[in-house]
Design a protein around this motif. Structure first.
Motif, PDB file in Angstrom:
ATOM      1  N   ASP A 157      53.531  40.932  21.280  1.00 28.21           N
ATOM      2  CA  ASP A 157      54.842  40.563  20.747  1.00 28.21           C
ATOM      3  C   ASP A 157      54.919  39.052  20.601  1.00 28.21           C
ATOM      4  O   ASP A 157      54.482  38.315  21.501  1.00 28.21           O
ATOM      5  N   ALA A 204      48.909  47.335  34.784  1.00 26.78           N
ATOM      6  CA  ALA A 204      49.149  46.641  33.521  1.00 26.78           C
ATOM      7  C   ALA A 204      49.743  45.268  33.813  1.00 26.78           C
ATOM      8  O   ALA A 204      50.353  45.047  34.866  1.00 26.78           O
ATOM      9  N   ARG A 205      49.561  44.359  32.901  1.00 26.85           N
ATOM     10  CA  ARG A 205      50.083  43.005  33.052  1.00 26.85           C
ATOM     11  C   ARG A 205      50.665  42.536  31.721  1.00 26.85           C
ATOM     12  O   ARG A 205      50.246  42.985  30.650  1.00 26.85           O
ATOM     13  N   VAL A 206      51.619  41.657  31.835  1.00 28.71           N
ATOM     14  CA  VAL A 206      52.196  41.003  30.660  1.00 28.71           C
ATOM     15  C   VAL A 206      51.785  39.532  30.706  1.00 28.71           C
ATOM     16  O   VAL A 206      52.182  38.795  31.617  1.00 28.71           O
ATOM     17  N   SER A 265      46.266  46.600  29.748  1.00 30.30           N
ATOM     18  CA  SER A 265      46.148  47.640  30.768  1.00 30.30           C
ATOM     19  C   SER A 265      44.732  47.634  31.326  1.00 30.30           C
ATOM     20  O   SER A 265      43.764  47.300  30.628  1.00 30.30           O
ATOM     21  N   ILE A 270      50.525  42.543  26.243  1.00 28.95           N
ATOM     22  CA  ILE A 270      50.512  43.584  27.257  1.00 28.95           C
ATOM     23  C   ILE A 270      49.100  44.163  27.328  1.00 28.95           C
ATOM     24  O   ILE A 270      48.562  44.657  26.328  1.00 28.95           O
ATOM     25  N   LYS A 308      47.200  46.459  24.628  1.00 25.85           N
ATOM     26  CA  LYS A 308      48.029  47.551  24.150  1.00 25.85           C
ATOM     27  C   LYS A 308      49.017  47.109  23.075  1.00 25.85           C
ATOM     28  O   LYS A 308      49.299  47.847  22.143  1.00 25.85           O
ATOM     29  N   LYS A 309      49.573  45.930  23.251  1.00 24.36           N
ATOM     30  CA  LYS A 309      50.575  45.456  22.293  1.00 24.36           C
ATOM     31  C   LYS A 309      50.691  43.950  22.401  1.00 24.36           C
ATOM     32  O   LYS A 309      50.472  43.361  23.467  1.00 24.36           O
ATOM     33  N   GLU A 324      53.641  37.246  23.895  1.00 24.78           N
ATOM     34  CA  GLU A 324      53.508  38.125  25.054  1.00 24.78           C
ATOM     35  C   GLU A 324      52.486  39.206  24.728  1.00 24.78           C
ATOM     36  O   GLU A 324      52.628  39.928  23.737  1.00 24.78           O
ATOM     37  N   SER A 375      56.262  42.770  16.399  1.00 22.82           N
ATOM     38  CA  SER A 375      55.464  43.472  17.394  1.00 22.82           C
ATOM     39  C   SER A 375      54.218  44.021  16.712  1.00 22.82           C
ATOM     40  O   SER A 375      54.314  44.682  15.670  1.00 22.82           O
ATOM     41  N   LYS A 398      50.751  46.316  17.188  1.00 20.58           N
ATOM     42  CA  LYS A 398      50.166  47.356  18.024  1.00 20.58           C
ATOM     43  C   LYS A 398      48.752  47.732  17.617  1.00 20.58           C
ATOM     44  O   LYS A 398      48.161  48.637  18.209  1.00 20.58           O
ATOM     45  N   ARG A 448      52.182  36.076  29.262  1.00 20.31           N
ATOM     46  CA  ARG A 448      53.191  35.369  28.466  1.00 20.31           C
ATOM     47  C   ARG A 448      52.827  33.902  28.371  1.00 20.31           C
ATOM     48  O   ARG A 448      52.520  33.257  29.378  1.00 20.31           O
TER      49      ARG A 448
END
Length: 363
Positions: free
Chosen positions: A232, A344-346, A326, A324, A229-230, A322, A272, A274, A348
């Protein structure tokens, strides 16, 4: 008429008794020196190439004694190369002995007996090989390290002629091959392979490549897929310094040879993302997602290059990524609409990078 006459008489009396006040606030101009001193550097900038095992940096120049009077008699001309270390969070507040530490690295004595110099310019050459283990010139939130040439000439009348010339010392770490790192994120099957350059510079961009595998997991009737999803990323600058205590404040740190440790962290670049990655759920090995993005240090932040000083100052940098993701479900056939599960998970991960000056032409 009597009133006018009385007023004029009183006026004349007041003027006659007036005295001129002394201007105590006027600045006093110091007497002119019979000579002045200048430094003319002849060598390239002082740059250490490599780490603490560097062979050092050679610098040379001319000390110019410019006699403005008809002549001047000097008893001594000396020059010191000094390393100045200043802590910005001292043990004793406003204590100069806790704040400053000065080390003399080299001393030149240009004359050994009284000498008379005529009007004009007189030159004294000098050179020195700076040891490669010394820290570079640094100014961060916790401490400051700088170098300077301190010159002092003493006349026969015991008047001192002084001059200070700052000397900037830099370090340039040679570029190294790209570094490849693998990160695993249990309990999922996700793995991230990141390729980046371990040496970066205050100005300019560098590329970061990442590939995520294991994004598809087969169940009996459905497929579990992870979708990005994103993303960073940021570059953090960490600094750590040990503030030593002078003998008057040993009791605050528990004795001789001890100090207080301080740490600081700031962000010097971030972004960031996306969109822009390539997703292939049919790739061998459980599908994969690929992305390549440029990263750089934000202009205007004045980053501090990596330092590991014997005085207790250490500066290092981390590249933090990081991601993200889903979770979604889809039929085993892979056809039809996917259904988000709400999970969802981050992910890192971080990598150490070295911030250094560019090597230049190596003249």
């Amino acid at each position: 008429m009597d009133f006018l006459h009385f007023g004029s008489k009183e006026k004349r009396h007041s003027n006659s008794g007036q005295t001129t006040p002394k201007n105590k606030g006027s600045p006093r101009i110091p007497p002119a020196k019979p000579a002045r001193i200048e430094i003319q550097m002849e060598s390239p900038p002082c740059v250490f190439y490599g780490g603490p095992n560097s062979t050092g940096a050679l610098f040379s120049g001319q000390l110019k004694l410019i006699v403005t009077d008809s002549e001047v008699r000097l008893t001594s001309i000396s020059m010191d190369l000094r390393a100045h270390s200043m802590t910005k969070k001292p043990v004793g507040k406003d204590c100069p002995d806790c704040i400053n530490k000065v080390t003399t690295l080299k001393t030149w004595n240009f004359i050994t007996e009284p000498t008379t110099y005529d009007h004009g310019t007189h030159q004294f050459p000098f050179s020195y090989l700076l040891p490669g283990h010394l820290p570079a010139t640094t100014n961060c939130a916790l401490a400051k390290i700088d170098y300077a040439l301190q010159i002092k000439a003493v006349t026969a009348l015991a008047d001192a002629i002084t001059h200070e010339h700052p000397l900037r010392v830099q370090r340039a770490v040679q570029p190294s091959p790209e570094k490849q790192s693998l990160r695993i994120f249990p309990p999922t099957n996700l793995t991230v392979n990141v390729i980046h350059t371990p040496v970066i510079h205050p100005i300019g961009t560098f590329l970061v490549q990442f590939r995520m595998n294991g994004v598809v997991e087969k169940q009996k009737t459905t497929l579990t897929r992870w979708r990005v999803k994103k993303l960073d990323w940021r570059i953090d600058e960490h600094s750590q310094n040990v503030s030593p205590a002078c003998p008057k404040h040993w009791n605050k740190v528990g004795g001789e040879g001890k100090g207080q440790q301080h740490e600081d962290m700031r962000n010097i670049g971030s972004d960031s993302i996306k969109q822009g990655w390539k997703t292939d759920f049919d790739a061998v090995g459980g599908g994969q997602i690929e992305l390549e993005f440029p990263a750089s240090i934000r202009p205007g932040v004045n980053p501090v290059c990596d330092v590991d000083s014997p005085t207790g100052l250490v500066v290092w940098h981390l590249l933090i990524v990081e991601i993200i993701v889903s979770e979604e479900l889809v039929k085993n056939s892979g056809r039809g609409h996917s259904v988000p599960t709400g999970a969802a998970r981050v992910l890192r991960t971080q990598f150490k990078v070295v911030v250094t000056e560019r090597g230049g032409l190596g003249i």
